[in-house]
Design a protein around this motif. Sequence first.
Motif, PDB file in Angstrom:
ATOM      1  N   CYS A 112      16.414   2.418   3.699  1.00  0.00           N
ATOM      2  CA  CYS A 112      15.040   2.002   3.411  1.00  0.00           C
ATOM      3  C   CYS A 112      14.868   1.503   1.986  1.00  0.00           C
ATOM      4  CB  CYS A 112      14.083   3.164   3.625  1.00  0.00           C
ATOM      5  SG  CYS A 112      13.998   3.756   5.322  1.00  0.00           S
ATOM      6  N   ARG A 116       9.168   1.625   2.526  1.00  0.00           N
ATOM      7  CA  ARG A 116       9.355   1.317   3.942  1.00  0.00           C
ATOM      8  C   ARG A 116       8.938   2.492   4.818  1.00  0.00           C
ATOM      9  NH1 ARG A 116      14.834  -0.818   7.086  1.00  0.00           N
ATOM     10  NH2 ARG A 116      14.045  -0.508   9.200  1.00  0.00           N
ATOM     11  N   GLU A 117       8.263   2.176   5.922  1.00  0.00           N
ATOM     12  CA  GLU A 117       7.868   3.163   6.911  1.00  0.00           C
ATOM     13  C   GLU A 117       8.811   3.128   8.103  1.00  0.00           C
ATOM     14  OE1 GLU A 117       3.834   2.855   8.156  1.00  0.00           O
ATOM     15  OE2 GLU A 117       3.007   3.075   6.132  1.00  0.00           O
ATOM     16  N   TYR A 124       4.765   8.728  11.094  1.00  0.00           N
ATOM     17  CA  TYR A 124       5.809   7.935  10.450  1.00  0.00           C
ATOM     18  C   TYR A 124       6.465   8.722   9.322  1.00  0.00           C
ATOM     19  CZ  TYR A 124       2.124   6.959   6.953  1.00  0.00           C
ATOM     20  OH  TYR A 124       1.123   7.076   6.002  1.00  0.00           O
ATOM     21  N   LYS A 126       8.029   7.848   5.517  1.00  0.00           N
ATOM     22  CA  LYS A 126       7.976   6.798   4.500  1.00  0.00           C
ATOM     23  C   LYS A 126       8.771   7.235   3.285  1.00  0.00           C
ATOM     24  CE  LYS A 126       4.755   3.573   2.313  1.00  0.00           C
ATOM     25  NZ  LYS A 126       3.338   3.105   2.299  1.00  0.00           N
ATOM     26  N   GLU A 168      -2.075   6.216   0.440  1.00  0.00           N
ATOM     27  CA  GLU A 168      -1.664   6.964   1.621  1.00  0.00           C
ATOM     28  C   GLU A 168      -2.722   7.926   2.134  1.00  0.00           C
ATOM     29  OE1 GLU A 168       1.018   6.268   3.194  1.00  0.00           O
ATOM     30  OE2 GLU A 168       1.789   4.885   1.685  1.00  0.00           O
TER      31      GLU A 168
END
Length: 532
Positions: A112, A116-117, A124, A126, A168
Amino acid sequence: MRITFLGHAGFAVECAGSVVVMDPWLSPRGAFDSAWMQLPRNHHLAPRVRALLETPGRERYLYVSHEHKDHFDPEFLATLRTRDFTVVIPRFQRSELQDIFARYGCKRVIACEDGREVPIKGGYIKLFVSEQGTNRDSAVMVRGDGQCFVNLNDCKLHDRLARISEEEGPIDLFTAQFSGAIWHPTCYEYTPETYAAISLKKRESKFEAVARALEVVKPRAYLASAGPACFLDPALFQLNLEKVNIFPNASTLFRFLEQRLPGRHTRFLEPMPGDVLDAASLEYVSLDGERLTEEGFESYLRTYAADMAHLFRERRRNMLRAEVDEIHGRLRVELQRKLDLLDLHERVGMPLYVELTELPERLLRVDFKGRRVDEVPEIRETTRYTMKVSAADMVRVLDRKLTWEDFLLSFRLRLSRFPDVYEPILHGFLGVEIEDMRTFCEGVRSTESQRERTVVAVGNRRFTVQRFCPHQGADLSEGWVEEGRYLVCPRHRWQFDLEDGGRCALNGSTLCAESVSEKPSAPTPAEEPLAL
């Protein structure tokens, strides 16, 4: 969401249909050539973690934050026979972690980039990736079942936490390193008084960083993790019992936080390896049988050390003089190869003396400006850096059983410097692998090329400063001012004296601070004021 604490920085996060195992460090041989051991011991959890990763019926993910062996445990991972799970790792410029897992034979590997998720059932994963100089690390967020857990582990993203929280949304559970994990001042030849003073300052700085992170993130609970390892090698055991060092326990941290954050809404939790926490209620679903207390600490360690004594008996062996001579020659070649690739060698104004303790009369003198390594009988200069190490420990680096950084973290060396000033290029020279030396130099230049400035307001006074820390590029607009004059870097807590041109007394680096009038014109977008 249920969270099982695996010890040190390890967690297993279970959501509906998914499980994410983070940094499981479970090997009974510890890390860094057995210099560090898990505290409390957690080896009994290996079968449980294997079952989490090997049992079908839900999505299974293994997350490894970075290459340090107290987070990345190849010995334990080799015991996993069924590898139909997904590995999630950060994508670093140095591809070693990706290369290792490409050969590992798991279901798939997701490397990642920052931010990035990775979708999982009902939520998810992250990653937040940080790579500056010799430091490569990442933090992870798991959102699922209506809960959010952020594990910062060792990753120094304190200058980004405000933006992460804003982007977030609410973070329920948060954890971050609170104990030291470095060879300064642990390996340095200081007087006891100087050693204690430096250690106390570093400890308080680390605690303050945690407190400020909690003020920003405002989690419902902080989980104490990535705390101190213990040192069971008889040559290192005394580190556990020092009254003041950089390895405090969670109880010491909590006492600081209770005074520092009165009226807080965050609960402070210290799980033991094997404890299972319900993220919604913040209540423990189950508790492990073994509990470590402050009162029983020394007795626990001595029993633990006796159980592991065989590891250190296996390490000891007598070396013939011919073997030591060969290691001395190989070390000289290694240092010269490093020096040949150090493009920034002219910046180092002092020599480095390296001594194999078996050959005190045959020192290796690294002349950075002259770019050569010579054998000399004694130290010639007052201004110098020194490293002392046994041939038996050094050969493990030369044989590539340890990286240079792993060796430094083993604490099986003694260092000194005069003057007592941190020299980042020299430290990079010691800690960086040969193949990474050019990348290290390029990273230093890249950090130095950032010339954006910002305005710092301190009471009625204002200063313009370089926005990014010259050390590893931290955003100083997320820093703070102490004692009415020192701008503090949020990552490594370096102090820059605004009244001395933004100079850092630790190493002489500078932010080129300039005082401005009390009623300046409106700042440009690159110079938005930082009110402190």
